[in-house]
Design a protein around this motif. Structure first.
Motif, short mmCIF file in Angstrom:
data_model
loop_
_atom_site.label_atom_id
_atom_site.label_comp_id
_atom_site.label_asym_id
_atom_site.label_seq_id
_atom_site.Cartn_x
_atom_site.Cartn_y
_atom_site.Cartn_z
N ASN A 86 -5.19 2.55 7.61
CA ASN A 86 -4.50 1.98 6.44
C ASN A 86 -3.59 0.81 6.82
OD1 ASN A 86 -2.62 3.53 7.82
ND2 ASN A 86 -1.63 4.32 5.97
N ARG A 88 -2.62 -3.13 8.15
CA ARG A 88 -3.06 -4.48 7.78
C ARG A 88 -3.05 -5.40 9.01
NH1 ARG A 88 -4.28 -4.14 2.05
NH2 ARG A 88 -3.17 -2.27 1.37
N LYS A 113 -6.93 -5.16 5.20
CA LYS A 113 -6.92 -3.89 5.90
C LYS A 113 -7.80 -3.96 7.15
CE LYS A 113 -5.76 -0.22 2.63
NZ LYS A 113 -6.21 1.03 2.01
#
Length: 239
Positions: A86, A88, A113
């Motif tokens: 999850n 970035r 992501k």
């Protein structure tokens, strides 16, 4: 017969009471039956909803896994990092202890992501300048970004990420469509061509000093300019 009728008359209150009691028992049983059926149905529904909630929570937990990504280029500590799925691109940059002073992230989607085996390349200001000088289409930016590395740079902005009104990255002004003469253009003018840096511009000038270009296709005779690069510049040059 008369005796029986007499007995019925004497016991009519007793019989009436018995009938009423019997009816009360029947009604009570019916009520209890439907009440228990309703409660059982509610219990099953509640259990079903609870099961669904548990399943939903389990799905959310299962979606977060460990992935391995590589970050290279203008970061302080390039390398391979294991992160949660999850995270970035910006989180991976932070793990690599941030950007160098020469970094330019204008072609990177920092909010993207991460995925397993993802490669993130942070380019230098000079590298970005070389492939953002002349742009007629937004997808050219993405293609150039990817072509500067042997393996695809998954953190590149793709055309769908770009705002069609962004003038700083994509220039569509008619003045930018002026053709560059490969026989007469200066070093700086040649460097406005997509994919042409200082070394290739000097190579073009060196070649034309010995042999004049009679057609634009002859630019492929210059060292370092092959079919791929020619395809990028052919619409922007003239003899």
């Amino acid at each position: 017969m008369e005796q029986i009728l007499e007995n019925l008359k004497e016991n009519k209150f007793f019989l009436g009471g018995f009938v009423i009691l019997f009816m009360i028992i029947i009604i009570s049983n019916v009520f209890i039956y439907f009440y228990l059926k309703y409660e059982f149905s509610n219990d099953n529904n509640n259990e079903f909803e609870e099961d669904n909630l548990l399943k939903d929570n389990l799905v959310v937990v299962d979606e977060i896994t460990k992935v391995t990504v590589e970050i290279k280029g203008e970061v302080k500590k390039p390398g391979v990092y294991e992160v949660n799925s999850n995270k970035r691109v910006n989180d991976v940059i932070a793990l690599a202890e941030g950007l160098t002073k020469n970094a330019d992230t204008s072609v990177n989607n920092l909010s993207k992501k991460v995925t397993d085996e993802m490669i993130i390349i942070i380019y230098s200001k000079e590298e970005v300048a070389n492939f953002t000088k002349v742009k007629e289409k937004e997808d050219l930016l993405y293609e150039e970004c990817v072509k500067t590395c042997v393996s695809n740079n998954n953190s590149c902005l793709n055309p769908n990420d770009l705002d069609s009104t962004t003038d700083t990255l994509v220039e569509t002004d008619e003045t930018n469509k002026k053709l560059v003469s490969i026989n007469k253009a200066s070093l700086d003018e040649l460097m406005t061509l997509p994919g042409i840096g200082e070394s290739k511009a000097k190579a073009i000038i060196s070649y034309r000093e010995k042999t004049k270009f009679n057609s634009i296709e002859e630019v492929k005779n210059v060292s370092g300019i092959g079919e791929s690069l020619y395809a990028q510049i052919k619409d922007f040059i003239t003899t």
